[in-house]
Design a protein around this motif. Sequence first.
Motif, PDB file in Angstrom:
ATOM      1  N   THR A 125       0.787 -26.710   4.059  1.00 21.46           N
ATOM      2  CA  THR A 125       1.439 -25.668   4.847  1.00 21.46           C
ATOM      3  C   THR A 125       0.838 -25.578   6.243  1.00 21.46           C
ATOM      4  N   TRP A 126      -0.467 -25.739   6.343  1.00 19.48           N
ATOM      5  CA  TRP A 126      -1.094 -25.749   7.664  1.00 19.48           C
ATOM      6  C   TRP A 126      -0.675 -26.978   8.467  1.00 19.48           C
ATOM      7  N   ALA A 127      -0.421 -28.090   7.791  1.00 16.88           N
ATOM      8  CA  ALA A 127       0.094 -29.272   8.491  1.00 16.88           C
ATOM      9  C   ALA A 127       1.493 -28.981   9.037  1.00 16.88           C
ATOM     10  N   ILE A 128       2.329 -28.290   8.250  1.00 16.88           N
ATOM     11  CA  ILE A 128       3.649 -27.883   8.725  1.00 16.88           C
ATOM     12  C   ILE A 128       3.505 -26.972   9.941  1.00 16.88           C
ATOM     13  N   ARG A 129       2.585 -26.025   9.859  1.00 15.13           N
ATOM     14  CA  ARG A 129       2.365 -25.107  10.979  1.00 15.13           C
ATOM     15  C   ARG A 129       1.898 -25.856  12.222  1.00 15.13           C
ATOM     16  N   LYS A 130       1.050 -26.858  12.029  1.00 15.02           N
ATOM     17  CA  LYS A 130       0.581 -27.653  13.164  1.00 15.02           C
ATOM     18  C   LYS A 130       1.755 -28.346  13.851  1.00 15.02           C
ATOM     19  N   GLY A 131       2.667 -28.913  13.051  1.00 13.87           N
ATOM     20  CA  GLY A 131       3.842 -29.547  13.640  1.00 13.87           C
ATOM     21  C   GLY A 131       4.745 -28.543  14.327  1.00 13.87           C
ATOM     22  N   LEU A 132       4.932 -27.378  13.689  1.00 12.48           N
ATOM     23  CA  LEU A 132       5.780 -26.342  14.271  1.00 12.48           C
ATOM     24  C   LEU A 132       5.234 -25.867  15.613  1.00 12.48           C
ATOM     25  N   THR A 133       3.914 -25.662  15.688  1.00  9.96           N
ATOM     26  CA  THR A 133       3.315 -25.155  16.927  1.00  9.96           C
ATOM     27  C   THR A 133       3.176 -26.224  18.002  1.00  9.96           C
ATOM     28  N   SER A 134       3.500 -27.466  17.694  1.00  9.32           N
ATOM     29  CA  SER A 134       3.585 -28.483  18.750  1.00  9.32           C
ATOM     30  C   SER A 134       4.928 -28.393  19.483  1.00  9.32           C
ATOM     31  N   ILE A 135       5.879 -27.657  18.891  1.00 14.72           N
ATOM     32  CA  ILE A 135       7.199 -27.455  19.499  1.00 14.72           C
ATOM     33  C   ILE A 135       7.362 -26.014  19.984  1.00 14.72           C
ATOM     34  N   ILE A 136       6.897 -25.062  19.185  1.00 15.38           N
ATOM     35  CA  ILE A 136       6.953 -23.640  19.511  1.00 15.38           C
ATOM     36  C   ILE A 136       5.548 -23.192  19.912  1.00 15.38           C
ATOM     37  N   PRO A 137       5.379 -22.484  21.031  1.00 13.71           N
ATOM     38  CA  PRO A 137       4.033 -22.040  21.430  1.00 13.71           C
ATOM     39  C   PRO A 137       3.320 -21.293  20.306  1.00 13.71           C
ATOM     40  N   LYS A 138       2.046 -21.649  20.100  1.00 13.52           N
ATOM     41  CA  LYS A 138       1.290 -21.083  18.984  1.00 13.52           C
ATOM     42  C   LYS A 138       1.225 -19.568  19.047  1.00 13.52           C
ATOM     43  N   PHE A 139       1.096 -19.017  20.253  1.00 12.38           N
ATOM     44  CA  PHE A 139       0.969 -17.561  20.377  1.00 12.38           C
ATOM     45  C   PHE A 139       2.265 -16.842  20.024  1.00 12.38           C
ATOM     46  N   ALA A 140       3.403 -17.575  20.001  1.00 11.85           N
ATOM     47  CA  ALA A 140       4.684 -16.934  19.708  1.00 11.85           C
ATOM     48  C   ALA A 140       4.953 -16.809  18.214  1.00 11.85           C
ATOM     49  N   ILE A 141       4.291 -17.626  17.403  1.00 15.40           N
ATOM     50  CA  ILE A 141       4.585 -17.642  15.968  1.00 15.40           C
ATOM     51  C   ILE A 141       4.315 -16.294  15.298  1.00 15.40           C
ATOM     52  N   PRO A 142       3.154 -15.651  15.544  1.00 14.63           N
ATOM     53  CA  PRO A 142       2.896 -14.372  14.851  1.00 14.63           C
ATOM     54  C   PRO A 142       3.832 -13.237  15.273  1.00 14.63           C
ATOM     55  N   ILE A 143       4.645 -13.451  16.302  1.00 14.59           N
ATOM     56  CA  ILE A 143       5.611 -12.423  16.702  1.00 14.59           C
ATOM     57  C   ILE A 143       6.626 -12.198  15.586  1.00 14.59           C
ATOM     58  N   PHE A 144       6.930 -13.272  14.859  1.00 10.26           N
ATOM     59  CA  PHE A 144       7.947 -13.209  13.821  1.00 10.26           C
ATOM     60  C   PHE A 144       7.340 -12.756  12.499  1.00 10.26           C
ATOM     61  N   SER A 145       8.115 -12.037  11.702  1.00  6.94           N
ATOM     62  CA  SER A 145       7.764 -11.806  10.307  1.00  6.94           C
ATOM     63  C   SER A 145       8.129 -13.059   9.520  1.00  6.94           C
ATOM     64  N   TRP A 146       7.686 -13.128   8.269  1.00  3.72           N
ATOM     65  CA  TRP A 146       7.944 -14.348   7.495  1.00  3.72           C
ATOM     66  C   TRP A 146       9.439 -14.574   7.280  1.00  3.72           C
ATOM     67  N   ASN A 147      10.208 -13.500   7.027  1.00  5.05           N
ATOM     68  CA  ASN A 147      11.645 -13.712   6.790  1.00  5.05           C
ATOM     69  C   ASN A 147      12.401 -13.962   8.087  1.00  5.05           C
ATOM     70  N   GLU A 148      11.862 -13.504   9.214  1.00  9.58           N
ATOM     71  CA  GLU A 148      12.492 -13.818  10.506  1.00  9.58           C
ATOM     72  C   GLU A 148      12.341 -15.296  10.840  1.00  9.58           C
ATOM     73  N   ILE A 149      11.153 -15.863  10.618  1.00  6.88           N
ATOM     74  CA  ILE A 149      10.964 -17.288  10.927  1.00  6.88           C
ATOM     75  C   ILE A 149      11.786 -18.141   9.970  1.00  6.88           C
ATOM     76  N   GLU A 150      11.916 -17.701   8.711  1.00 10.82           N
ATOM     77  CA  GLU A 150      12.755 -18.428   7.752  1.00 10.82           C
ATOM     78  C   GLU A 150      14.203 -18.464   8.233  1.00 10.82           C
ATOM     79  N   THR A 151      14.704 -17.335   8.723  1.00  9.89           N
ATOM     80  CA  THR A 151      16.088 -17.263   9.196  1.00  9.89           C
ATOM     81  C   THR A 151      16.263 -18.012  10.501  1.00  9.89           C
TER      82      THR A 151
END
Length: 367
Positions: free
Chosen positions: A204-230
Amino acid sequence: MGYTHPMDDGQERTFKVKFEGEGVDDYGGPYREIFAQISNELQKTSQAPNNLLRCVLPLLLPANEPFKFVINPGLTSQSSNSTFEFLGKLMGVALRCKVALPLALPSSTWKIIVSQELVINDLLHMDNGAFAMISQLEQMLLCADNNACQSLMDMSGIKWTARLSGNSNLDLIETTGNTLAIGEIPAFVSALYKCRLRESETATWAIRKGLTSIIPKFAIPIFSWNEIETKVGGVPGVDINILQSNTEYDDGISPCDRHIQTFWEILHSFDDTEKSAFLRFVWARARLPNSSNLSQKFKIQAAVGLGSGKSPDCFLPKAHTCFFSINLPKYSSKEIMLARLKYAMWNCTEMDADFKLSDSELTGWPE
């Protein structure tokens, strides 16, 4: 990061797609179709020799919770982590380009991605059997007769072991192998809960690493878990009312026309699977974006082809996934329109009407 071609009808992209053996130009449809195919292939299941379901690709495993998948905890190699990191990059591209990559992962996975606290109910979304067992153990703590409860514990044979997804076992502590004692239940429940919810944390952390190479890392915690899923996967189900309110009609076609009203009646009567199949037929995605105002409008156009006006019942509807449009004949009855739509939805899955391939391009898959 992305660009929009003038012919793409507003679809942002990061690459262009060429389907081998199919005469199709990529103006958005094949691009969206790639994400839909990746989602389907990751979550395609087959029957294993032990009669249990398994995923054809081993990255995910079917969860005990219906219609959910979990990351395979047995994949811990560097090459596996690289694959999960690439999956994270695809998720980031899907989010930024507003295409759907539906992944039916449990809440625990999304929460780790957005650094949100895990709770015991998250286990219910990945393994309802383990959740039920923990609930029963907690009920035993309320039992007044400890000897009777211990007898039940001995009969159950529960030890300091966690059964992970994929049916592998993991010792929670160094133990002699004795059956769990009543007094050990709180510590066992805590250890089991933490182990199961974080069984695939490395992937899961590997997935997050890939995600944050496209989406700024500081922006990820803005979303709740169901918001990022959607944001990544789109809204489950297809709201036909939203689709209808975002529809444009070609010249000579009115929303009051009888065959148009019949068309909407049919779409409203579809179940969720049929609605998703129809949307993929016309737009190469199985879910709508998370918005009531679609940036790309659905277009209903008149049928094309010689004889389509005189003998509409002999023609199938024709979709243009790049432009989110359908050529709809004026069928003589609701039954015929329903039959033609369903046939097209379930059987017309190739994108090969843009141009004719040369003989040298008709290669097919190698044996």
